[in-house]
Write an enzyme that holds these catalytic residues in place. Structure first.
Site: not given
Lengths: 587, 587
Positions: B44, B128, B134, B164, B336-337, B435
């Protein structure tokens, strides 16, 4: 003698604050009843606030909404207001938590409803048929369309009740109203304001009234809700197209009007019309004269405002309601001496008063003398709290440690200012206002995590050329009232500069703002391609560069603060475009 | 002898990059033709990328799309590939710039189409019918539904072509396929991956095949596009429910399969079925044997992956494609570890290789010894570029000048780190990765304009408990291959801490992560109310506090970076809620 006294209550609901909203509805109903109203109408979703977005998919929210409507009906009756018929908008849908299968398509569960309350009960409910799903609206996403027309008979008048979008579209409810032969068409709205909207709203209401030979009463909510501003502008137009009543914009108002619509006739019974009979209040507390006649109402027809005055008021209301509804006591913003921050400060002071506005001048080594003096000047004119925090000592450690040069060195200044404002916000609980205008946001002419920092952006939908117009209008407005002009003349007339390097001027990097705003209007508002804009007379290289800048700034806009939508195409949920996007042979 | 050799081409398009996408389509078609394919199907919107969002409302975009499809057909023929039938998805709609009246309802102008190309021409186009509106989908907003079923006859096989969502819904095209008596149902998809999607996709395709007694061929695009990851997983299932072919996930692939569907019969002519007759390629270049027989194809059925492996690969692909498609050479992130930054670094290295990843350790006075050594350790394990920039000298001037204490002092540390990363990004062109995990984003346990800073957030849809699982899985995967485990064991096992004050631990401010993630799953993914979550056995005060934190962090999430959606309810366009929202008697 007019048979029906109608009240349109233009309230300012808060999303989710059912008790607060219901309290306002009761107060307005009492006032309307005291003035002899038979029927009081509130706006779309007046009990839940609007738009509720995906809260419509949350069964616990729908449960709370249903309880709020039923409780409202009972409380009105308990307080002696049960005789008055009340029409109020609310969401409705199933209450039980669903087991959500996240891998398949969720469907809408709720409806966008209006109910008629009387004698402590919910007499009847109707649901919106046409669900707007364009611009900022996602109603097809979250609502199921209704399928019948509600006609409530009161005081021998058939009142057809429809919701917002159903007035705008041909077919569906509007066609049924014609067939149902109603005397009054009551339209329950939450219709966000944009510039020039009143120029289409009144003609539409008038056209519907004359073409259906029915009085049309249009009631709208008022207030700011995130990026939307509802202006109210509730109005009543008769079958001849005459405006019988019109509420002022941008404030709560109870609009009363006496109507003498065509009397109800025996209806043709059709499947798609739901008819209910209401009691007509024969006595109401308060001002009914002894002979049962109600004293005549004063004429209440607000005059339309000047276009710039409307925009200014929308920005002020949007800013005030964001602050108030989110519980902030105060706002803080940087004052650069430029036009954008001066206008934002003036909006904030108009919205909150000077005692709730904190301005900070944050000069750097590149700041001109006039930028400091103009910032001092705007602070003095507005009477807000004001301090100066020079950023040289904050910036230098970054420059030295990271060996910043060029763009990195320019941006660190804007970002150090952001840290000052956020630090003050964290210390004192201020909401940070960010002062970028629409033109800057369009082309990404701002430092992300720098001058873009803040929770609300009062002029994010205002192009630079309009910022100047608004400043000039606001000063003229003040002068006309013998007040201090809030914006320093120098902030209006000097050439704009970000002052992040020596002798920097915006027009070193960007086309003149008149040209830029014209290209942006084509590319953004009118969705033209580059070739179409060139065909309107713009330089091809300039158009190519401007459209390139717009496309590549999408990631910054996504991380920007919300601010009041005033145009037909605002950034945010109004304009949904990919970040990852590699246009080639076109734009 | 099988009559139809079908190729499903699982390509990775870039939104708007028509020429790039067409070049990939031509390459795949050539390869398919060389292997004797009669029919090659792409996903598509394979020529425009997906989703195109509001680009569908831009006539210049639609003009470019139409030109791209017509040019593709011609180029295929020019390159000797005109005999092969090609099915490709694309948007289609009117080209002329409209005069937009911004005050009235805009309507969709485009359709979501698939066209059949052969002999240099566009033979037929279908649109389609079911438009998903949604979750992350806004198709009802921008597309007009189609109204017919396309059936193309080739090699004496009737191939029904649908798009689809039309496969997922009962009624409409699926019902017409049954009536049209097709031998092969070809479904053209751009179906974003979420965890467990393969557990519904294969059963659905199988059910459609068996219930319609039709072979079903499902072709999907692959790749990352903003917050969506398409996994491919193209597959073919026969009438008995047997998987005949299945492409690997998360990579481009050309899937070939020989089919012998029921022969076409004289059709019943119906208005809603559009039938076209294609030529069957009788010779194709390359590997056709002299007797006209094609050598048999090797069986190509990919094995499904382990759940955690799927998630990891989705995150890697989403990150890689955001970087590549937006033209970044490298990424930078803070180390940062802790577990989050270690996992993000490992994802980035898997996506881009260690030479394109820059890690920065930014210890403060509150950083523990282990946080520095764990950051050093992850950098060494991954072999990425690594530097240390202590923030004490950057933070102190702010603390001193603004007299920062408490939360303001904590936040300034996170924000100074943000300025370091943005400074390095501005100097060297790195994309900044942020992160934060989904749990933090949910409750707002992050510093806005601090650790939230960045253009892409690899684990924004990964709850903290799943971050640990993924880290453990990735280490086990490495160990199984005799490679260095990328995540330090200590980062996995130590108690999480933001380290913004002495001895701070996440669990001082938040419930244990197992409890927190369970409550968040109820409130966010399953849209339960607080009472419903308490009914599942959680502590009422904890639920009240967690849901309050979620509601009040909406403004931060709105300003956050995008990142790959892996769940059924990701933050972003998947979950649209107001910022201004005052819940009372419920949540």
């Amino acid at each position: 003698m007019p048979r029906l006294r109608l009240a349109l209550a233009q309230t300012n609901p808060v999303v989710g604050a059912f008790e607060h909203n219901a309290a306002g509805i009761i107060t307005a109903t009492r006032s309307a009843a005291e003035q002899g109203a038979d029927l009081v109408a509130f706006g779309e979703m007046a009990i839940s606030g609007y738009p509720i977005e995906d809260l419509a998919s949350r069964p616990s929210f729908l449960r709370a909404a249903r309880e709020a409507v039923e409780t409202l009906a009972r409380r009105l009756a308990d307080q002696g207001l049960g005789d008055v018929a009340v029409v109020v908008g609310h969401p409705d849908g199933p209450f039980e938590p669903r087991s959500v299968d996240v891998t398949t398509a969720p469907s809408a569960i709720a409806q966008n409803c209006a109910s008629v309350l009387q004698h402590g009960r919910v007499i009847a409910t109707t649901a919106k048929y046409h669900l707007p799903n364009y611009s900022v609206f996602d109603e097809y996403r979250v609502f199921i369309p209704g399928d019948d027309l509600l006609v409530a008979r009161i005081a021998d008048v058939d009142v057809a009740i429809i919701i917002c979008e159903d007035l705008w579209r041909e077919g569906g409810p509007v066609a049924r109203v014609l067939a149902a032969d109603a005397g009054l068409l009551l339209v329950v709205n939450a219709s966000p304001w944009i510039a020039d909207k009143d120029e289409v709203r009144l003609p539409l209401v008038t056209r519907r009234a004359t073409e259906s030979d029915t009085i049309v009463a249009y009631v709208n909510i008022v207030g700011g809700q995130d990026d939307l501003v509802f202006d109210g502008d509730s109005l009543v137009v008769d079958e001849a197209g005459t405006v019988l009543a019109r509420a002022p914009q941008f404030r709560e108002h109870l609009l009363l009007v006496d109507l003498d619509p065509a009397p109800a006739t025996d209806p043709v019974v059709t499947e798609d019309v739901h008819r209910v009979l209401l009691d007509t209040p024969d006595t109401t507390p308060g001002s009914i004269a002894l002979d049962g006649q109600r004293p005549a109402l004063p004429r209440d027809v607000a005059e339309p405002r000047d276009d710039l005055e409307e925009i200014w008021n929308a920005l002020v209301l949007g800013t005030r309601d964001y602050v108030e509804k989110n519980g902030f006591r105060s706002v803080v913003l940087g004052l650069s001496g430029g036009i954008d921050s001066a206008v934002c400060a003036a909006i904030a002071v108009d919205a909150l008063g000077p005692d709730r506005v904190y301005g900070v001048s944050m000069p750097s080594q590149w700041s001109s003398e006039h930028s400091r003096s103009d910032a001092d000047d705007v602070a003095e004119r507005l009477g807000l709290h004001y301090r100066t925090e020079a950023i040289a000592d904050l910036v230098r450690p970054f420059e030295d440690q990271l060996h910043l040069t060029g763009l990195a060195a320019e941006n660190i200044q804007a970002r150090a200012r952001a840290l000052v404002l956020m630090g003050l916000s964290n210390l004192d609980g201020h909401l940070v206002l960010t002062t970028g205008n629409k033109t800057e946001l369009s082309v990404g002419y701002s430092t992300i995590y720098g001058d873009s920092v803040g929770g609300f952006a009062p002029i994010k939908d205002v192009p630079k050329t309009l910022v100047w117009e608004l400043a000039t209008w606001r000063n003229r407005f003040a002068a006309g009232r013998g007040e201090t002009e809030p914006i320093p003349e120098n902030s209006i007339t000097k050439p704009p500069s970000a002052e992040l390097r020596p002798d920097q001027k915006d027009e070193d990097s960007l086309p003149p703002y008149e040209v830029l705003d014209s290209i942006l209007d084509g590319y953004i508002t009118r969705a033209l391609g580059a070739a179409d804009i060139v065909a309107e007379g713009h330089d091809p290289d300039t158009v190519a560069e401007v459209t390139r800048l717009v496309d590549r700034s999408e990631w910054k806009r996504r991380q920007g603060a919300i601010g009041p939508k005033i145009s037909g195409m605002a950034f945010g949920r109004d304009r949904r475009l990919p970040i990852t996007y590699r246009p080639q042979q076109y734009r």
